[in-house]
Design an enzyme around this catalytic site. Structure first.
Site, PDB file in Angstrom:
ATOM      1  N   ASP A   6      -6.092  -1.583  -2.843  1.00 57.19           N
ATOM      2  CA  ASP A   6      -6.973  -3.003  -2.720  1.00 57.19           C
ATOM      3  C   ASP A   6      -7.318  -3.510  -3.950  1.00 57.19           C
ATOM      4  O   ASP A   6      -7.094  -4.567  -4.120  1.00 57.19           O
ATOM      5  CB  ASP A   6      -8.043  -2.730  -1.707  1.00 57.19           C
TER       6      ASP A   6
ATOM      7  N   HIS B  54       0.735  -1.271   0.055  1.00 55.53           N
ATOM      8  CA  HIS B  54      -0.057  -0.050  -0.067  1.00 55.53           C
ATOM      9  C   HIS B  54       0.928   1.397  -0.154  1.00 55.53           C
ATOM     10  O   HIS B  54       0.562   2.240  -0.846  1.00 55.53           O
ATOM     11  CB  HIS B  54      -0.842  -0.049   1.218  1.00 55.53           C
TER      12      HIS B  54
ATOM     13  N   ASP C 173      -6.751  -0.354   6.857  1.00 53.14           N
ATOM     14  CA  ASP C 173      -6.798  -1.483   7.554  1.00 53.14           C
ATOM     15  C   ASP C 173      -6.838  -1.718   8.920  1.00 53.14           C
ATOM     16  O   ASP C 173      -7.033  -2.664   9.594  1.00 53.14           O
ATOM     17  CB  ASP C 173      -5.580  -2.234   6.886  1.00 53.14           C
TER      18      ASP C 173
ATOM     19  N   HIS D  69      -3.957 -15.935  -0.262  1.00 49.29           N
ATOM     20  CA  HIS D  69      -4.248 -14.688  -0.439  1.00 49.29           C
ATOM     21  C   HIS D  69      -3.128 -13.842   0.294  1.00 49.29           C
ATOM     22  O   HIS D  69      -2.509 -12.962  -0.291  1.00 49.29           O
ATOM     23  CB  HIS D  69      -5.570 -14.428   0.275  1.00 49.29           C
TER      24      HIS D  69
ATOM     25  N   HIS E 167      -6.499   3.978  -0.047  1.00 54.29           N
ATOM     26  CA  HIS E 167      -6.167   2.427   0.474  1.00 54.29           C
ATOM     27  C   HIS E 167      -7.264   1.787  -0.543  1.00 54.29           C
ATOM     28  O   HIS E 167      -6.532   0.804  -1.049  1.00 54.29           O
ATOM     29  CB  HIS E 167      -6.793   2.494   1.780  1.00 54.29           C
TER      30      HIS E 167
ATOM     31  N   ASP F 127      -0.635 -10.799  -1.106  1.00 57.94           N
ATOM     32  CA  ASP F 127      -0.599  -9.495  -0.090  1.00 57.94           C
ATOM     33  C   ASP F 127       0.679  -9.155   0.231  1.00 57.94           C
ATOM     34  O   ASP F 127       1.205  -7.917   0.210  1.00 57.94           O
ATOM     35  CB  ASP F 127      -1.329  -9.718   1.048  1.00 57.94           C
TER      36      ASP F 127
HETATM   37 ZN   LIG Z   1      -7.694  -3.354   2.540  1.00 52.48          ZN
END
Ligand SMILES: [Zn+2]
Ligand SMILES: *[C@@H]1O[C@H](CO)[C@@H](O)[C@H](O)[C@H]1NC(C)=O
Length: 291
Positions: free
Chosen positions: A141, A27, A66, A170, A137, A174
């Site tokens: 995502d 991010h 988050d 997942h 954000h 990430d």
């Molecule tokens: Zn998120």
């Protein structure tokens, strides 16, 4: 703000967030890329909204959402981090807004909501600042392919290992794969990766694609704009995330050939997210993409 960031890092270190999308470092990389492409007017506009005149004004708020989702006041925002495409990978991929954006909202409706709120002249300064943080954000995502997928809770329920560490599909998208490639999880790593990707967009690998990344972008139609990004990202679920189905990745160590094939897509999605975020912030602040 320092406190908020510290809490977020603590959550990640303990592995608690199940579907946070790009880890903090991803991010922050998206935010730094955007910082490199916004106009001076946009920078001034958002530094004022966020009450932060440092060069880190976007990266410093990139993971706020988050942290917020795990507070009791912010629980309602959990569905805003993804859209659960009810498609059938790897045979067929596709996102449908009316089918897949649940009654509690999704990342596409959230981009719409917070884009309207950040432009509001009637909301409080705190609400406008929150909206800016949410936009930064959620545009990150939506570019993580497994945030545009319903199957096995976006891959959270698909157990895998990565260099011998037990995790899930997942989570490696990430965090494990981006961090292995970029060399860590710190803000400094994010800033350095963003510098590399900014050059790749301006004069390198992505320079001939970047204009296409803005196809269909329309600040007056955030749902259509965000759906283009969601479709684009979700297509990688079929082509790259699970091209041979769930059974080919489940309980497999994915740090070898799988990682090698995935990494160029992860890099491209991070680069795209940063570039599109810059265009979106420019549209909000100045009415044109500026790119
Ligand atoms: Zn998120
Ligand atoms: C828009 O965001 C506000 C503030 O987070 C929230 O209270 C509201 O429910 C959201 N509305 C929609 C339609 O998502």
């Amino acid at each position: 703000m320092k406190f908020v960031i510290t809490v977020s890092v603590g959550f990640l270190a303990s592995g608690l967030p199940l579907c946070s999308a790009w880890g903090d470092m991803g991010h922050e990389t998206v935010a730094y890329i955007a910082s490199n492409f916004v106009t001076t007017a946009t920078k001034t506009h958002f530094q004022k909204i966020l009450a932060d005149t440092t060069t880190d004004y976007l990266a410093a708020v990139a993971t706020y959402a988050d942290t917020y989702r795990y507070t009791s006041a912010g629980l309602y925002s959990k569905p805003y981090h993804f859209i659960d495409a009810n498609d059938n990978p790897p045979t067929s991929c596709g996102v449908d807004y009316s089918r897949d954006c649940g009654t509690g909202g999704c990342v596409v409706s959230a981009i719409k909501n917070y884009t309207a709120r950040v432009q509001s002249s009637s909301l409080s300064a705190a609400n406008v600042a929150q909206a800016a943080k949410m936009v930064v954000h959620f545009i990150g995502d939506i570019h993580q392919p497994l945030h545009d997928e319903n199957l096995d809770v976006g891959g959270n329920d698909i157990d895998v290992t990565f260099n011998g560490v037990s995790t899930n599909l997942h989570h490696i998208w990430d965090t494990n794969m981006p961090e292995l490639y970029a060399g860590g999880s710190t803000l400094a790593v994010a800033k350095k990766w963003a510098t590399t990707l900014t050059t790749a967009i301006k004069t390198g690998t992505y320079s001939s694609d970047a204009a296409d990344w803005l196809t269909g972008i329309d600040i007056t139609d955030p749902v259509s704009s965000a759906m283009i990004w969601a479709q684009d990202s979700n297509a990688f679920v079929c082509s790259t995330v699970m091209p041979n189905g769930v059974s080919a990745v489940e309980n497999v160590d994915l740090a070898g050939a799988y990682y090698t094939a995935a990494m160029p897509i992860i890099e491209e999605q991070i680069a795209k997210a940063g570039y599109r975020l810059a265009a979106w912030l420019n549209l909000i602040a100045t009415g044109s993409t500026g790119l």
